[in-house]
Enzyme design. Sequence first.
Site, mmCIF file in Angstrom:
data_model
loop_
_atom_site.group_PDB
_atom_site.id
_atom_site.type_symbol
_atom_site.label_atom_id
_atom_site.label_comp_id
_atom_site.label_asym_id
_atom_site.label_seq_id
_atom_site.Cartn_x
_atom_site.Cartn_y
_atom_site.Cartn_z
ATOM 1 N N PHE A 78 45.306 44.659 40.154
ATOM 2 C CA PHE A 78 45.524 43.339 39.544
ATOM 3 C C PHE A 78 45.090 42.266 40.531
ATOM 4 C CE2 PHE A 78 47.751 39.470 38.451
ATOM 5 C CZ PHE A 78 47.488 39.377 37.093
ATOM 6 N N ASP B 61 43.673 41.926 49.086
ATOM 7 C CA ASP B 61 44.508 41.056 48.255
ATOM 8 C C ASP B 61 45.963 41.318 48.635
ATOM 9 O OD1 ASP B 61 46.054 39.864 46.308
ATOM 10 O OD2 ASP B 61 44.726 40.406 44.641
ATOM 11 N N LYS C 294 51.642 33.965 46.164
ATOM 12 C CA LYS C 294 53.053 34.140 45.804
ATOM 13 C C LYS C 294 54.090 33.659 46.841
ATOM 14 C CE LYS C 294 52.609 37.325 42.032
ATOM 15 N NZ LYS C 294 51.400 38.136 41.870
HETATM 16 C C1 LIG Z 1 50.139 37.844 41.160
HETATM 17 C C2 LIG Z 1 48.915 38.400 41.767
HETATM 18 C C3 LIG Z 1 47.681 37.741 41.664
HETATM 19 C C4 LIG Z 1 47.497 36.494 40.829
HETATM 20 O O1 LIG Z 1 48.233 35.435 41.314
HETATM 21 P P1 LIG Z 1 48.406 34.099 40.410
HETATM 22 O O2 LIG Z 1 49.082 33.146 41.335
HETATM 23 O O3 LIG Z 1 49.227 34.492 39.236
HETATM 24 O O4 LIG Z 1 47.048 33.665 40.013
HETATM 25 C C5 LIG Z 1 46.596 38.274 42.329
HETATM 26 N N1 LIG Z 1 46.705 39.413 43.038
HETATM 27 C C6 LIG Z 1 47.866 40.088 43.156
HETATM 28 C C7 LIG Z 1 47.926 41.326 43.975
HETATM 29 C C8 LIG Z 1 49.007 39.613 42.506
HETATM 30 O O5 LIG Z 1 50.150 40.299 42.591
#
Ligand SMILES: *Cc1c(COP(=O)(O)O)cnc(C)c1O
Length: 402
Positions: A128, A215, A244
């Site tokens: 994701f 990420d 986050k």
């Molecule tokens: C939540 C998340 C995203 C996206 O973040 P947003 O602030 O919702 O755009 C991207 N990568 C990972 C691993 C995430 O958990």
Amino acid sequence: MPDHLMATYGRLSVSFERGEGAWLWSDDGRRFLDALSGIAVCGLGHAHPGVRAAICEQAAQLVHVSNLYRIPSQETLGERLCAAAGMERVFFANSGAEANEAAIKLARLLAHGRGIQRPEILVMENSFHGRTLATLTATGSRKAQAGFEPLVSGFVRVPYDDLGAVETAAGNRANIVAVLVESIQGEGGIVMPSAGYLAGLRELCDRHGWLLMLDEVQSGMGRTGRLFAHQHEGILPDVMTLAKGLGNGVPIGACLARGEAAGVLGPGSHGSTFGGNPLACRAALAVLDALEADDLPARAGAAGERIRSGLRDGLADLSGVVAVRGRGLMIGVELDRACGELVATALDAGLLINVTAQRVVRLLPPLIIDDAQAEQIVSTVVRIIRDFLGADGADTGPSPGA
Ligand SMILES: *Cc1c(COP(=O)(O)O)cnc(C)c1O
């Protein structure tokens, strides 16, 4: 249900009025223990004194001026994040998806500089990375992508935790320029790669001249027991994205880079009106202060061990429990069946949890939880899973693995 909001979320009907630490109070006066932290965002808990003071003070001085001017708190935040991560430069955005967009654009620009006209980025199954078109394309979920075609070209997908598949892709494709990968998959169900996987990716990236882009939007900011999850593996990425937990609820994202990658984005190549504004940067600085002052990554690591071992003990005899896994306070309990209804069951029991990947109970409590709160999370989750699985989930089969 709200008539004038696009129905992008299936919302529970509870609404919260106030929070303090790991506690939340609903507008009808009930108290809840928060084992989700607004999806790994409020790592310091709610109404954290340091973050609150920083936000109030900054709001009274200056909220926004744009990136057409120097922003001292942004410079300080960039310096501190780079020092903590072993990186050189940062681009500030407002979300995880935007931080990943910056990483994707950076990789493409670097490739074009090397004369690669159609660069490809290697991404993983079950991943994701966000909901914008490019990050949605990078995301390994057909369900999330369905209906939004045409997607963005230039992504190649391989299975997660499979170095052989990456080697095969390297042999077949000449235009790969980067690997974009979560250090631990979050939305995919708290999936931990094998020990040595990230180091193996590092080695493959070095051998082929690719960027390793991690990420850490969900796994970063102390949640796993280190400030960044990849630090458990003793490696350095070339690019890392954060969001986050970085602002404890104030929207902020960051794309960090070092080496060749740090110099790729120049004037006019990328931007953000809001990104790194004084309010968001002050909040993030307060988050870093608190993480350091209270040694919160280490505390998260220890609290996570307690919770996982409590869950394993309490669920050991249930064959319906496939695994209890995670690192620090990024915890998943995988069941052998879909269990989305457990979110409402837990809420009735005064606990906020989440279910992801259909059958994984996901716990992302704030890093500041105390032993009694950790104990309450364990006992409630054990009880609702036992009730949910009922008689057919219980037998004397093998205990859940790591
Ligand atoms: C939540 C998340 C995203 C996206 O973040 P947003 O602030 O919702 O755009 C991207 N990568 C990972 C691993 C995430 O958990």
